[in-house]
Design a protein around this motif. Sequence first.
Motif, short mmCIF file in Angstrom:
data_model
loop_
_atom_site.label_atom_id
_atom_site.label_comp_id
_atom_site.label_asym_id
_atom_site.label_seq_id
_atom_site.Cartn_x
_atom_site.Cartn_y
_atom_site.Cartn_z
N ARG A 30 44.47 34.21 44.10
CA ARG A 30 45.64 34.82 43.45
C ARG A 30 45.49 34.77 41.93
NH1 ARG A 30 51.12 32.65 46.07
NH2 ARG A 30 51.93 34.65 45.29
N GLY A 31 44.93 33.70 41.41
CA GLY A 31 44.68 33.63 39.98
C GLY A 31 43.68 34.68 39.53
N ALA A 32 42.64 34.89 40.34
CA ALA A 32 41.64 35.91 40.02
C ALA A 32 42.24 37.31 40.09
CB ALA A 32 40.45 35.79 40.96
N LEU A 33 43.12 37.54 41.04
CA LEU A 33 43.79 38.85 41.14
C LEU A 33 44.62 39.11 39.89
CD1 LEU A 33 44.93 38.74 44.88
CD2 LEU A 33 43.24 40.31 43.89
N ARG A 34 45.36 38.12 39.43
CA ARG A 34 46.15 38.28 38.20
C ARG A 34 45.23 38.57 37.02
NH1 ARG A 34 48.86 33.79 40.44
NH2 ARG A 34 47.72 32.38 39.04
N GLU A 35 44.15 37.84 36.94
CA GLU A 35 43.20 37.99 35.84
C GLU A 35 42.64 39.41 35.78
OE1 GLU A 35 38.84 36.35 35.68
OE2 GLU A 35 40.23 34.72 35.20
N GLY A 37 44.17 42.09 36.98
CA GLY A 37 45.23 43.08 36.99
C GLY A 37 45.42 43.76 38.33
N LEU A 38 45.05 43.07 39.41
CA LEU A 38 45.20 43.61 40.76
C LEU A 38 46.45 43.05 41.42
CD1 LEU A 38 41.47 43.34 41.90
CD2 LEU A 38 42.71 45.41 41.21
N PRO A 39 47.01 43.75 42.41
CA PRO A 39 48.25 43.28 43.04
C PRO A 39 48.09 41.90 43.67
CG PRO A 39 47.79 45.55 43.64
CD PRO A 39 46.58 45.05 42.93
N ASP A 40 49.13 41.11 43.54
CA ASP A 40 49.15 39.78 44.13
C ASP A 40 49.23 39.90 45.66
OD1 ASP A 40 49.22 37.04 44.38
OD2 ASP A 40 51.36 36.86 43.93
N ARG A 41 48.79 38.86 46.35
CA ARG A 41 48.89 38.81 47.81
C ARG A 41 49.43 37.45 48.20
NH1 ARG A 41 44.47 42.28 51.06
NH2 ARG A 41 44.27 44.02 49.61
N GLU A 42 50.28 37.45 49.22
CA GLU A 42 50.82 36.19 49.71
C GLU A 42 49.69 35.34 50.31
OE1 GLU A 42 53.94 34.92 49.45
OE2 GLU A 42 54.20 36.63 48.10
N PRO A 43 49.82 34.02 50.24
CA PRO A 43 48.76 33.16 50.78
C PRO A 43 48.39 33.49 52.22
CG PRO A 43 50.26 31.86 49.46
CD PRO A 43 50.86 33.23 49.53
N ALA A 60 36.64 44.14 49.98
CA ALA A 60 37.75 44.63 50.79
C ALA A 60 39.04 44.70 49.98
CB ALA A 60 37.94 43.73 52.01
N ILE A 61 39.28 43.70 49.14
CA ILE A 61 40.49 43.70 48.32
C ILE A 61 40.45 44.84 47.30
CG2 ILE A 61 41.72 42.40 46.53
CD1 ILE A 61 41.04 39.85 48.10
N VAL A 62 39.30 45.05 46.70
CA VAL A 62 39.18 46.13 45.73
C VAL A 62 39.28 47.49 46.43
CG1 VAL A 62 37.60 47.26 44.11
CG2 VAL A 62 37.93 44.78 44.02
N ALA A 63 38.76 47.59 47.64
CA ALA A 63 38.88 48.85 48.39
C ALA A 63 40.34 49.21 48.61
CB ALA A 63 38.15 48.74 49.72
N ASP A 64 41.18 48.20 48.87
CA ASP A 64 42.62 48.46 49.01
C ASP A 64 43.20 48.98 47.69
OD1 ASP A 64 42.54 47.61 51.62
OD2 ASP A 64 43.35 45.61 51.21
N ALA A 65 42.73 48.42 46.57
CA ALA A 65 43.21 48.87 45.26
C ALA A 65 42.76 50.30 44.96
CB ALA A 65 42.72 47.91 44.18
#
Length: 235
Positions: A30-35, A37-43, A60-65
């Motif tokens: 979650r810290g890396a996502l904030r860094e 500028g990508l959407p946060d995800r619940e644990p 996979a996370i970037v593909a969603d973005a």
Amino acid sequence: MSRVRTAPLACLDLDGTLVDSRGPFAAAMRGALREQGLPDREPAALHRFLGPPLEETAAAIVADAVAAGLVPAADAPAAAEALLGGYRRRYVAEGIPATVAVPGVPAALDRLRDAGWRFALVTSKIRPAAVGVLEATGLGAWIDVVHAPSPDERHVPKARSLRAALAEHGDDAALAAVMVGDRHHDVDAARACAIPAVGVTWAGGSDHELTAAGARAVVATPMALPETLAVALAR
């Protein structure tokens, strides 16, 4: 002259097996996502990514973005690499110190060692992070050898690391070895190497996933592991 049988080898996954990494993993990601500028995800939404190599998770996370129009498709590889780097920096600084052994695991390892078992860590986590977790949790006292990808490797199948562990253990290791893990990737690796797999559910593993993948047995508590491994080896 009869041949001396190789001591049985327990090939152990790390995250979700020896340690419960869900909290440290989610916090670092979650810290890396904030860094980035990508959407946060619940644990809970991130926990399912524990198991595969992290570069697959980042992709996979970037593909969603990309699908959401937040990242241009042409920038996806660089964005995934930046996310992976940000995660690893945070995990080393914050995640590893926060990681603890699953209660009951050290006692189970003591019982197995008393019964003659040796232990190989077989993990998709890069080697420096895996060794860091072993040191931080004290679990390194039980592990005889670590088989994990180097930091510059990408998409390393767990079966490759498992084969290396078996080869290092001895010629007949495949006849006296069991893979232990919490995800189907562990079972898949065991099947590829023709050894039995025992699944564990005490830190997020799914009985259904492990059974469907072909685990010989699934256990819910560490203290059930010694007897279950002995049975799996005997069958």
